[in-house]
Design a protein around this motif. Structure first.
Motif, PDB file in Angstrom:
ATOM      1  N   TYR A 260      -0.092 -60.209  55.181  1.00 12.51           N
ATOM      2  CA  TYR A 260      -1.142 -61.227  55.050  1.00 12.51           C
ATOM      3  C   TYR A 260      -2.216 -61.113  56.127  1.00 12.51           C
ATOM      4  O   TYR A 260      -2.987 -62.044  56.339  1.00 12.51           O
ATOM      5  CB  TYR A 260      -0.516 -62.629  55.115  1.00 12.51           C
ATOM      6  CG  TYR A 260       0.059 -63.109  53.802  1.00 12.51           C
ATOM      7  CD1 TYR A 260       0.141 -62.279  52.697  1.00 12.51           C
ATOM      8  CD2 TYR A 260       0.524 -64.410  53.668  1.00 12.51           C
ATOM      9  CE1 TYR A 260       0.667 -62.725  51.499  1.00 12.51           C
ATOM     10  CE2 TYR A 260       1.047 -64.870  52.468  1.00 12.51           C
ATOM     11  CZ  TYR A 260       1.117 -64.022  51.381  1.00 12.51           C
ATOM     12  OH  TYR A 260       1.629 -64.468  50.204  1.00 12.51           O
ATOM     13  N   ASN A 335      -1.845 -54.181  51.280  1.00 12.76           N
ATOM     14  CA  ASN A 335      -1.536 -55.138  50.218  1.00 12.76           C
ATOM     15  C   ASN A 335      -2.229 -54.706  48.931  1.00 12.76           C
ATOM     16  O   ASN A 335      -3.461 -54.701  48.848  1.00 12.76           O
ATOM     17  CB  ASN A 335      -1.981 -56.545  50.620  1.00 12.76           C
ATOM     18  CG  ASN A 335      -1.346 -57.621  49.760  1.00 12.76           C
ATOM     19  OD1 ASN A 335      -1.369 -57.527  48.538  1.00 12.76           O
ATOM     20  ND2 ASN A 335      -0.767 -58.636  50.398  1.00 12.76           N
ATOM     21  N   GLU A 556       4.232 -70.233  55.389  1.00 15.86           N
ATOM     22  CA  GLU A 556       3.832 -70.292  53.988  1.00 15.86           C
ATOM     23  C   GLU A 556       4.792 -71.117  53.141  1.00 15.86           C
ATOM     24  O   GLU A 556       4.371 -71.863  52.257  1.00 15.86           O
ATOM     25  CB  GLU A 556       3.761 -68.864  53.429  1.00 15.86           C
ATOM     26  CG  GLU A 556       3.346 -68.781  51.979  1.00 15.86           C
ATOM     27  CD  GLU A 556       3.387 -67.357  51.459  1.00 15.86           C
ATOM     28  OE1 GLU A 556       2.581 -67.035  50.570  1.00 15.86           O
ATOM     29  OE2 GLU A 556       4.220 -66.565  51.932  1.00 15.86           O
ATOM     30  N   ASN A 568       5.103 -65.749  55.684  1.00 14.18           N
ATOM     31  CA  ASN A 568       4.266 -65.348  56.811  1.00 14.18           C
ATOM     32  C   ASN A 568       3.800 -66.553  57.618  1.00 14.18           C
ATOM     33  O   ASN A 568       3.648 -67.661  57.095  1.00 14.18           O
ATOM     34  CB  ASN A 568       3.099 -64.514  56.318  1.00 14.18           C
ATOM     35  CG  ASN A 568       3.523 -63.094  56.008  1.00 14.18           C
ATOM     36  OD1 ASN A 568       4.133 -62.423  56.825  1.00 14.18           O
ATOM     37  ND2 ASN A 568       3.222 -62.627  54.798  1.00 14.18           N
ATOM     38  N   GLN A 571       0.515 -69.903  58.638  1.00 15.49           N
ATOM     39  CA  GLN A 571      -0.239 -69.711  57.402  1.00 15.49           C
ATOM     40  C   GLN A 571      -1.491 -70.574  57.421  1.00 15.49           C
ATOM     41  O   GLN A 571      -1.423 -71.796  57.563  1.00 15.49           O
ATOM     42  CB  GLN A 571       0.634 -70.089  56.209  1.00 15.49           C
ATOM     43  CG  GLN A 571      -0.003 -69.851  54.866  1.00 15.49           C
ATOM     44  CD  GLN A 571       0.164 -68.429  54.384  1.00 15.49           C
ATOM     45  OE1 GLN A 571       0.653 -67.568  55.112  1.00 15.49           O
ATOM     46  NE2 GLN A 571      -0.247 -68.149  53.162  1.00 15.49           N
TER      47      GLN A 571
END
Length: 592
Positions: A260, A335, A556, A568, A571
């Motif tokens: 992230y 990602n 998260e 993660n 967040q």
């Protein structure tokens, strides 16, 4: 109680996570998205860390210095006491007027009483621990480098004997001391006085920044801490990270582990809007310039996310030599979601741009650049809104007609209409309004399920999705509308469990979600509040506050059984929603 009991320090260049025992367990250099130097968070044996081991029985207390991002960990025993203050330098240089935010970390060790005995564990593992780390000691510093990337080096300076540090020898703390870990070799003399100067300058910066933040009668400490956290998640060029970490699992032992450390336009736009509303318009100006650079450089395409440097290709790969957080593999960097089409992103971005137009008066060339960007976004929405996409939750399976995506396409055009009207661009205003009306009609006809008496996740299924709660705050539907009230009730009935909210109740390409998504609970709190169920909203809010870690920070996800923080961390999504919910409750219904 949370397992992610970490404090965050940062300076808009990079950031580090410090455990509640004072160990540095996550640090990437020189930037947020660079390879890690310490990553014991992802592999206890291989990842590397910068730890401290006091000899004896100590009680450990960790807090931020009030109104700042300087983290203080205090060690207290019956006959000794000391504390470590961790921070990254950040302040405006008086000579140049530019902000100073080097890729470096200070650890200031302050003796309070007695003669503490302790050892330091300095175990860097640069380049994600992909190679063998070599430590070279000189008279001034310890240089570390990895065999997998010999050009990537770090330099440790200290007032403590470097040999004792590397050997793990016990040190008697007779006076204050310091560490400086820098990505660059320092060209100035590094000593305790220099550390104190950096400390005072950074402390002053954060105190002034907090003072410039709008104050609230209740929940102000919660709002401030979350806002300070969001500030640490903004890169100095204006990009905003979704989180500081990679591959912390949505549920331990499973494969929903993502990187992230990138700038999603959706998350970033919502974060910037929150910062602007609390008085920090400079962040908005920097973000708009970052977005301008990505759009103007390539008008022919648009994607949902970028690297914090504006790069478009975020190739995903796995680090198979790392065991993962609580043995949750794979550990991913990059990602693959950058390739997805998520039509809802346009709405969040355009809403932020509209707020920017209202609150920030930019120069003529900037206004013209933004208008060009607005036209480009609206052109894409006009072309794409009818098509299926991957939705707000980045489903990696088949594209679908997500209701929330259609609604945010409406938001994009609605805000475009308002901007066009303000600029007297009546031709664009008329064209965009016609399509916005078509989208509204389409959603009301195809997104509403008459049998279930609720809006549903997609046009083609009967699932309930927490993102349906966003129909009201973005103006698609009023809080008093019966269809919205029934949808709120459906979300509460189907997705609320033990005071926490799932994202949706449908299996996806990885099975059914097993944890609550933090932001969704805040969405439901708002929805209950605006539909008249204020006591329920307050109870839910007070309940979720209990699940923050010891420093008031959220990740998260939250485990429904243990209430441990998952995913993660920290967040941005979770903290911006926490801020907005606290402001809503503070402004509208102060407690007695």
């Amino acid at each position: 109680m949370s397992n992610l009991n970490y404090g965050l320090i940062g300076n808009s260049c990079t950031a580090a996570l410090i455990s509640e025992r004072g160990d540095m367990e996550w640090l990437c250099m020189p930037y947020f998205d660079s390879p890690s130097v310490f990553a014991s968070l992802l592999d206890r044996e291989k990842g590397g860390h910068f730890g401290i081991e006091p000899i004896g029985n100590y009680t450990i207390i960790q807090k931020y210095i009030p109104h700042t991002n300087l983290l203080r960990t205090r060690f207290v025993s019956s006959d000794a006491e000391f504390e470590i203050t961790d921070f990254m330098p950040l302040y405006r240089d008086q000579d140049t007027g530019e902000y100073y935010h080097p890729s470096e970390v200070y650890r200031y060790v302050h003796l309070i009483r007695g003669l503490p005995r302790l050892r330091f564990i300095y175990a860097p593992r640069p380049d994600y621990a992909r190679g063998k780390c070599t430590l070279n000691i000189t008279d001034d510093y310890v240089e570390s480098r990895s065999s997998s990337n010999v050009a990537d080096r770090q330099y440790l300076y200290s007032s403590f004997p470097l040999t004792d540090i590397l050997k793990g020898n016990i040190i008697g703390l007779e006076t204050d001391g310091f560490f400086l870990l820098s990505y660059n070799e320092k060209l100035i003399h590094v000593d305790l006085e220099q550390e104190k100067l950096e400390y005072c300058r950074t402390l002053t910066y954060w105190l002034n920044w907090s003072k410039a933040t709008k104050q609230y009668p209740i929940y102000n400490d919660i709002i401030e801490r979350s806002l300070l956290t969001l500030k640490m998640m903004t890169f100095y060029n204006g990009a905003v990270l979704a989180a500081i970490t990679t591959s912390l699992p949505e549920y331990p032992g499973e494969v929903r582990n993502w990187d992230y450390r990138f700038c999603w336009l959706r998350d970033a736009s919502m974060t910037i809007e929150t910062l602007v509303n609390l008085g920090h318009t400079r962040a908005a100006r920097r973000f708009v310039k970052f977005i301008q650079s990505t759009f103007i450089a390539n008008h022919s395409s648009f994607q949902i996310m970028y690297s914090i440097h504006g790069q478009r290709k975020l190739t995903e790969q796995t680090l198979d030599h790392l065991s993962g957080y609580k043995d949750s593999r794979p550990v991913r960097i990059g990602n693959a979601a950058w390739k997805q089409r998520q039509n809802d992103s346009f709405g969040y971005l355009m809403n932020m741009i509209y707020q920017y137009y209202n609150l920030v008066s930019g120069p003529q060339d900037e206004i013209e650049d933004i208008w060009d960007m607005v036209k480009n976004i609206c052109r894409i929405v006009m072309s794409e809104w009818k098509n299926p996409d991957k939705g707000i939750w980045e489903i990696r399976g088949k594209a679908q007609h997500f209701v929330s995506s259609k609604v945010m396409c409406w938001v994009a055009l609605d805000r475009g209409v308002r901007i066009a009207h303000r600029l007297h661009k009546y031709r664009e205003e008329e064209i965009w309004q016609k399509t916005a009306d078509k989208i509204r009609e389409d959603v009301m006809n195809k997104g509403w399920n008459e049998t279930l008496q609720t809006f549903t996740q997609t046009y083609d299924n009967t699932c309930i999705d927490a993102s349906l709660l966003l129909l009201e705050p973005y103006g698609f539907i009023e809080a008093g509308n019966e269809k919205y009230k029934m949808t709120v009730n459906a979300v509460r009935k189907e997705l609320l469990h033990q005071g926490l909210v799932y994202r949706y109740n449908a299996p996806d390409d990885f099975g059914e979600p097993k944890s609550a998504f933090t932001i969704c609970t805040f969405w439901l709190i708002r929805a209950l509040f605006v539909t008249g169920k204020r006591q329920q909203a307050h109870r839910l809010f007070e309940n979720i506050l209990k699940y923050a870690n010891h420093l008031g920070m959220f990740s998260e996800d939250i485990d429904l059984k243990t209430k441990a923080l998952l995913g993660n961390y920290p967040q941005a999504y979770s903290h911006l929603a926490l801020i907005n919910t606290a402001i809503l409750l503070s402004e509208n219904e102060p407690r007695s």
